[in-house]
Scaffold this motif. Structure first.
Motif, PDB file in Angstrom:
ATOM      1  N   GLU A 133       0.847  -1.196   0.000  1.00  0.00           N
ATOM      2  CA  GLU A 133       0.000   0.000   0.000  1.00  0.00           C
ATOM      3  C   GLU A 133       0.878   1.239   0.000  1.00  0.00           C
ATOM      4  OE1 GLU A 133      -3.092   0.154  -0.393  1.00  0.00           O
ATOM      5  OE2 GLU A 133      -3.648  -1.958  -0.165  1.00  0.00           O
ATOM      6  N   VAL A 134       1.496   1.485  -1.137  1.00  0.00           N
ATOM      7  CA  VAL A 134       2.532   2.516  -1.189  1.00  0.00           C
ATOM      8  C   VAL A 134       1.980   3.900  -0.874  1.00  0.00           C
ATOM      9  CG1 VAL A 134       4.221   3.630  -2.644  1.00  0.00           C
ATOM     10  CG2 VAL A 134       3.889   1.183  -2.803  1.00  0.00           C
ATOM     11  N   SER A 135       0.872   4.260  -1.515  1.00  0.00           N
ATOM     12  CA  SER A 135       0.416   5.643  -1.338  1.00  0.00           C
ATOM     13  C   SER A 135      -0.002   5.895   0.106  1.00  0.00           C
ATOM     14  CB  SER A 135      -0.753   5.930  -2.275  1.00  0.00           C
ATOM     15  OG  SER A 135      -1.836   5.088  -1.971  1.00  0.00           O
ATOM     16  N   PHE A 136      -0.579   4.908   0.749  1.00  0.00           N
ATOM     17  CA  PHE A 136      -0.977   5.051   2.149  1.00  0.00           C
ATOM     18  C   PHE A 136       0.240   5.243   3.036  1.00  0.00           C
ATOM     19  CE2 PHE A 136      -2.590   2.720   6.094  1.00  0.00           C
ATOM     20  CZ  PHE A 136      -3.250   3.832   6.580  1.00  0.00           C
ATOM     21  N   LEU A 175       3.190   6.229   2.097  1.00  0.00           N
ATOM     22  CA  LEU A 175       3.864   7.492   1.777  1.00  0.00           C
ATOM     23  C   LEU A 175       3.148   8.675   2.430  1.00  0.00           C
ATOM     24  CD1 LEU A 175       4.923   7.186  -1.963  1.00  0.00           C
ATOM     25  CD2 LEU A 175       6.361   7.106   0.066  1.00  0.00           C
ATOM     26  N   GLU A 232      12.615  -4.832  -2.441  1.00  0.00           N
ATOM     27  CA  GLU A 232      12.997  -4.341  -3.761  1.00  0.00           C
ATOM     28  C   GLU A 232      11.734  -4.218  -4.587  1.00  0.00           C
ATOM     29  OE1 GLU A 232      15.526  -3.057  -5.065  1.00  0.00           O
ATOM     30  OE2 GLU A 232      16.894  -3.382  -3.366  1.00  0.00           O
ATOM     31  N   GLY A 233      11.726  -3.301  -5.514  1.00  0.00           N
ATOM     32  CA  GLY A 233      10.571  -3.173  -6.399  1.00  0.00           C
ATOM     33  C   GLY A 233       9.402  -2.503  -5.700  1.00  0.00           C
ATOM     34  N   HIS A 234       8.201  -2.922  -6.041  1.00  0.00           N
ATOM     35  CA  HIS A 234       6.995  -2.269  -5.534  1.00  0.00           C
ATOM     36  C   HIS A 234       6.945  -2.341  -4.018  1.00  0.00           C
ATOM     37  CE1 HIS A 234       3.078  -0.565  -5.916  1.00  0.00           C
ATOM     38  NE2 HIS A 234       2.549  -1.518  -5.163  1.00  0.00           N
TER      39      HIS A 234
END
Lengths: 195, 1002
Positions: free
Chosen positions: B452-455, B457, B495-497
């Motif tokens: 949950e990258v955007s959360f 971030l 690594e990666g997403h």
């Protein structure tokens, strides 16, 4: 029904949550921040040893990067929606999971198939056909001829799915649609945001 | 003939002559050779001419001109009064020449101040007798009158105000006096003079008329004519009109409804003007007045933000909302509450279905309002945060939580901005909720799925902001925030997403700015735990080390970071850690001094850093030079020494130089050691100021380096460094006057090097010397001669020579001004001017075997030149560059690439130059797209160039190739390399697009 009222407030996917190659493929040799401290240019002693040339020649002949689902996704996710100023990717109309590349059916055939399933923002979205047409046009123009492009509406997401699928599957009707000037204009505006 | 007769005779034919006549009359009048009474009498027959109005007007013009030429005190007070009476008397009976009368009055006023009575008489006479102004068809006449009235209002405020107070009828006729004026020059003055009654008089009774008289002009759509000599722009008019609209609170009942009505306009420019005007009104009107309209304004402005049409309109609307809040803050609490209540209510509603465009817009609105002051921010926090947190806790949807956090972040960001501008913080309300916020964000970072990258971030950004908002978090809370982020940096190995380390490092650096002690006491020790003295086999501390080094960008913790790194390096060295690890530690140290923010004294890096960090390293090199064999480590040491030593003054540098000269001399003498030490010595000498070094020593070093270079085997690794060293020494230390002699003494005179059949080493050295000389630019003749000698080799030698030409202009961070080198401002132009015409000429007569040499050398030179340098010579370069694209050997790829880069620039900026070569350009570019004979970079670049053609060249020139290009590009769509395919898609789209124009035309 008024087109604008179909789905005034669709959920928007944050760009950092969209699939992209950078994230899905871990890069083995990530350049460290220290590498920039000692820049390398073609040297006086051996002008051919420039770093770009060497790294290039090393990798270019070795491996072929096959066209994969992510690549197809990158081609169509930047198409704009005809009614929102947003991309199909951020609206979830096209999803990485709904793209499938089918290898040639027999060893003698060269023809692969790209199947893209489209999820309209609502089941009553009146512009589903146009979106499908846009995706189809984009892929036909951007993929090599050895791919057959099959664009359909994802099952159970649109009330008009069957009808639309029939239209998109019919070569003649797609060709006829692209003769229609106002339709061509709509499709071109959609595709204008594609890189 | 009398002056007036002469004047009347000339005035229509020769303005200047007429002026001279008036000036003569004026000087005679001044010298008392002419009496005023005689002058007036001489006018008599003309000024009263019953038949011809234009003669009457011209006579007044003469009078005005004469008066304009008179110096101060030339006329007595009585004379001036009489003249004034005379002119005003005329106006009452005769409107011919009214503009000239106004000019005459302005001139008279210039000769001596008027009393109240005169002022009022002048004003009344004009308003009563010349109303309305538009009856005068000539712009110049109206202009003179407007100027006169402007003068009266500007200089005689009291007198003109009394006029209005004494007579109720005055104001209406004054307002309607200017009605219908259209000329921008007059309007500029009218808008300006109307400001006086608008701001200083009691115009309550006439407010609507006064407002309408200016608002009639809104929105300004004036377009200045192309060769407008007056230089009045639409913006000038807009600015003045806006000041009028905002001049008086009494205008509000008329201004706001009409402005908001115009906000619905379909024209973006009108909307822009409306928003500017609203902002001006909010600033200009009384807070009490704003209070009456605040909610109305909100109801209209919010649509511009919730449904953005144009981003700048949204920004201006936000600014307007903020200005309203700021204006209302100054007064009592009630008005601000009344304004914010609907805002907060609506924003809360939008939060319920976050994340949407509306919830995002709500965040922007709340940010804008909160930034207007602590009072408003306080109310926003009290109104929004309870709802926000209850929604947050009541929802399991991560997407929704992310949307809510983003709004919270907007509000906190406002506090940071407030903290920067207003020292007296009022943060209790935010403090009360800060604990909850920190908890929620830490939970999000620790427990939410990594994908949950955007959360994550949003949480990361939120934490960094809360820490940065001064005083909001308790020490304990900021400590927890710092710990959480530190933990991500140190222990997340994704690594990666899902990898958010880069952002986490950034957040930690930001935190270090606000709470340096917390980062110093909590993060740095945690980092040190992860950095062993001697790393175990499997672990790779690289990422940790990189993150650690990046913390040095914050000045307040720089010294701690650098010191820890040094200590770590020392223990790693003493405990015999692997060379790679030691080198990484040194690289980290170099990074801190290069990209970090070390303390400065008098604008340069503190000298103490050199003595503490670099000097011990040099001592190590000196003492252990025999067994320390890793030249890549030596290079890093050299770079650290370089970056710390080069800014220092002569005094310190001399001490350092004298201290090291001995051991370096003996090391340089020993051939095997010297080659190894080369990376260090190169950077060390690059740091020195030329006046520090001893001339004999330099010659000695140069000779030693020349020896090394000439005897190097092609495989030896340090050869390049030695050559750079030669360029450096030649450029910086050797006196240009004795250059040739010094070169001869060192056995590297270029002529001698190139005589006979030169060895590859000799050629390399020759290029190194020439490079140093060319950049220096002090030995013009010698450099020209040597460069020519190199150019002459092109016809006889193999490709090796040609390829070396690229090195002449290759950027070299050693040969820079920071390293005290002599860098001529024009060296690139100079090389270009000498080499390029020669090569383009020579290539025409060259035989087939040497032709490629010229192409290679040419693009080697052009590769590093800025476009502006080659621009002028492009027409002669196109042909050889096109042939360059035909080169086929695999070593020629970079040559082709640089030719393609030039074609790309040409197509972008001067496509007409290649227009006549369209056919051959398109064909060659297509050939360059074919693999595998062309490298991927060449293929991609060729496609980029080709994509420019349909856009930059004339349609009819490219349309004939459309079929062919589109067809051949199909193959590129199936290129082996993804990056090439991407370019192919873009290129093909561009060419397919040609079709549309075709249909439109028919």
């Amino acid at each position: 029904m008024d087109a604008d009222k179909d789905n005034a407030n669709p959920t928007i996917i944050n760009p950092s949550d969209l699939p992209s190659r950078r994230r899905s493929a871990p890069t083995a040799k990530r350049p460290g921040i220290f590498d920039a401290l000692a820049p390398a240019y073609p040297s006086l002693a051996d002008p051919l040893s420039s770093p770009e040339a060497s790294s290039d020649s090393a990798s270019s002949d070795e491996e072929r990067e096959e066209i994969d689902e992510q690549e197809v996704y990158d081609l169509i996710s930047t198409i704009s929606d005809p009614e929102h100023p947003l991309s199909l990717g951020s609206l979830g109309v096209v999803k990485l999971d709904d793209i499938l590349i089918l290898p040639p059916t027999s060893p003698r055939s060269r023809i692969s198939t790209v199947r893209v399933l489209i999820t309209p923002t609502t089941s009553a979205c009146s512009l589903t056909t146009v979106i499908g047409l846009g995706v189809k046009v984009r892929l036909v123009n951007a993929l090599p001829p050895r791919f057959r492009v099959d664009v359909r509406i994802k099952e159970g997401t649109s009330r008009t799915a069957d009808e639309v699928n029939k239209q998109l599957g019919d070569k003649e009707r797609v060709a006829a649609a692209m003769e229609n000037k106002s339709l061509v204009n709509v499709v071109n505006t959609m595709l204008a945001t594609c890189e | 003939m009398s002056d007036i007769e002469l004047y009347l005779f000339e005035v229509d034919k020769n303005k200047a002559e007429a002026h001279d006549i008036a000036e003569k009359s004026a000087s005679r009048l001044e010298a008392k050779k002419l009496k005023l009474i005689d002058l007036i009498t001489s006018l008599e027959p003309y000024i009263n001419n019953k038949d011809d109005g234009s003669i009457r007007a011209k006579s007044v013009g003469y009078l005005a001109d004469v008066l304009a030429f008179l110096p101060l005190k030339a006329l007595s007070g009585q004379e001036r009064r009489l003249l004034c009476d005379f002119i005003l008397g005329r106006i009452e009976g005769d409107l011919e020449g009214v503009g000239a009368s106004a000019r005459a009055l302005v001139a008279l006023e210039g000769l001596g101040k008027w009393d109240v009575e005169t002022v009022q008489r002048v004003m009344r006479t004009f308003i009563d007798n010349t109303h309305p102004l538009r009856q005068f068809k000539l712009q110049t006449e109206r202009y003179s009158i407007v100027q006169l009235i402007d003068l009266l209002l500007a200089k005689y405020r009291e007198a003109s105000r009394h006029l209005q107070e004494a007579d109720q009828e005055f104001m209406p006729s004054f307002i309607s006096y200017f009605e219908g004026e259209k000329d921008p020059r007059n309007l500029m003055i009218i808008f300006s003079l109307l400001q006086v009654p608008m701001t200083e008089w009691d115009v309550h009774a006439n407010a609507q008329d006064l407002f309408d008289s200016v608002f009639n002009y809104f929105p300004i759509t004036f377009k200045p004519p192309p060769d407008d000599p007056y230089g009045i722009t639409a913006q000038d008019l807009k600015d003045r009109l806006r000041d009028c609209i905002a001049a008086n609170s009494d205008f509000a009942p008329y201004a706001f409804p009409q402005l908001l009505d115009k906000l619905d306009s379909t024209s973006m420019n009108t909307k822009r003007d409306v928003l500017q005007a609203i902002q001006a009104c909010v600033l200009g009107y009384e807070p009490n007045t704003i209070n009456l309209y605040s909610v109305t304004l909100w109801d209209a402005l919010k649509f511009e933000i919730l449904n953005v049409q144009e981003e700048d309109l949204a920004v201006e609307s936000l600014k307007s909302l903020a200005l309203i809040a700021a204006r209302l803050t100054d007064s009592a609490d009630g008005p601000l509450n009344a304004y914010l209540r609907p805002v907060i209510k609506e924003c809360n509603e939008h939060l319920e279905d976050a994340p949407t465009k509306q919830s995002e817009a709500s965040g922007r609105i709340l940010h804008a309002i909160a930034v207007s002051g602590y009072t408003a921010a306080d109310k926003v926090v009290k109104g929004i945060l309870p709802t926000l947190f209850s929604l947050y806790n009541g929802s399991q949807s991560i997407t929704k939580r992310r949307g809510l956090l983003e709004v919270l972040n907007e509000i906190v960001a406002a506090y940071i901005e407030l903290g920067a501008s207003q020292p007296e913080a009022k943060i209790e309300a935010l403090q009360a909720s800060a604990g909850d916020a920190v908890d929620a964000m830490i939970r999000a970072l620790v427990s939410a799925p990594k994908a949950e990258v955007s959360f994550r971030l949003a949480s990361l950004k939120g934490l960094a902001q809360l820490v940065s908002a001064h005083g909001v978090l308790s020490e304990k809370e900021s400590g927890r925030a710092v710990d959480t982020v530190t933990d991500i940096v140190l222990h997340e190995q994704l690594e990666g997403h899902g990898n958010i380390r880069a952002q986490a490092i950034k957040a930690l650096t930001d935190m270090a700015h606000s709470v340096p002690h917390a980062v110093r006491d909590r993060s740095l020790p945690a980092f040190m735990v992860e950095l062993p003295d001697v790393p175990a086999e499997a672990s790779s501390p690289g990422p940790v080390l990189e993150a650690f080094a990046q913390l040095s960008t914050e000045r307040q913790i720089f010294d701690t970071v650098a010191l820890r790194l040094k200590n770590k390096y020392n223990s790693a060295r003493h405990q015999g850690a692997p060379q790679d690890y030691q080198r990484s530690l040194l690289l980290a140290l170099l990074y801190t001094f290069t990209f970090g923010t070390p303390t400065q004294e008098d604008g340069i890096t503190r000298a103490a850093y050199f003595t503490e960090y670099a000097a011990p390293l040099v001592t190590d090199v000196a003492s252990s030079s025999e067994h320390q064999s890793d030249s890549s480590t030596l290079e890093i040491v050299g770079r650290i020494v370089n970056v710390l030593l080069r800014p220092q003054g002569i005094h310190l540098q001399s001490t350092v130089y004298n201290h090291n000269v001995q051991w370096l001399a003996s090391a340089v003498k020993d051939t095997s050691q010297a080659m190894n030490l080369a990376p260090f010595t190169l950077h060390y000498y690059a740091a020195l100021r030329p006046e520090v070094a001893d001339a004999e020593d330099i010659v000695f070093v140069l000779k030693a380096q020349a020896d090394l270079a000439l005897n190097a085997t092609p495989a030896s690794k340090g050869a390049d460094t030695v050559l750079r060293h030669i360029s450096l020494l030649v450029n910086k230390f050797i006196n240009p006057k004795t250059m040739q002699a010094t070169l001869e003494a060192s056995d590297i005179e270029v002529g001698a090097l190139l005589s006979g059949i030169p060895s590859p080493q000799a050629i390399s050295v020759a290029f190194a010397v020439v490079k140093g000389l060319l950049i220096q630019g002090k030995t013009g003749a010698l450099a020209t001669k040597y460069l020519q000698a190199l150019l002459d080799l092109l016809s006889t030698q193999g490709r090796g020579i040609a390829q070396r030409f690229a090195t002449l202009l290759t950027p070299d961070d050693i040969l820079s001004k920071e390293n005290h080198c002599l860098v001529s401002g024009l060296y690139k132009q100079k090389i270009f001017n000498q080499a390029v015409p020669f090569m383009t000429a020579a290539v025409r007569t060259a035989d087939a075997t040497s032709k490629p040499n010229y192409f290679i050398a040419l693009s080697g030179i052009l590769r590093w030149l800025p476009y502006s340098v080659i621009e002028a010579s492009l027409p002669s370069l196109v042909a050889p560059l096109l042939q360059t694209l035909d080169l086929t050997e695999s070593t020629d790829q970079s040559v082709k690439a640089s030719a393609l880069v030039i074609f790309e620039s040409v197509l972008m900026h001067d496509s007409t130059i290649v227009a006549e070569h369209t056919a051959s350009l398109v064909t060659r570019l297509l050939n360059c797209t074919a693999g595998p004979t062309n490298h991927a970079s060449v293929r991609a670049k060729a496609l980029q160039c080709l994509a420019l053609a349909p856009r930059q060249l004339k349609r009819e020139a490219v349309v004939p190739y459309r079929r062919q290009v589109v067809k051949r590009l199909q193959a590129c769509l199936d290129d082996a390399k993804r990056s090439v395919r991407t370019e192919a898609v873009k290129c093909r789209t561009a060419w397919l697009g040609l079709d549309e124009g075709n249909e439109d035309d028919e």
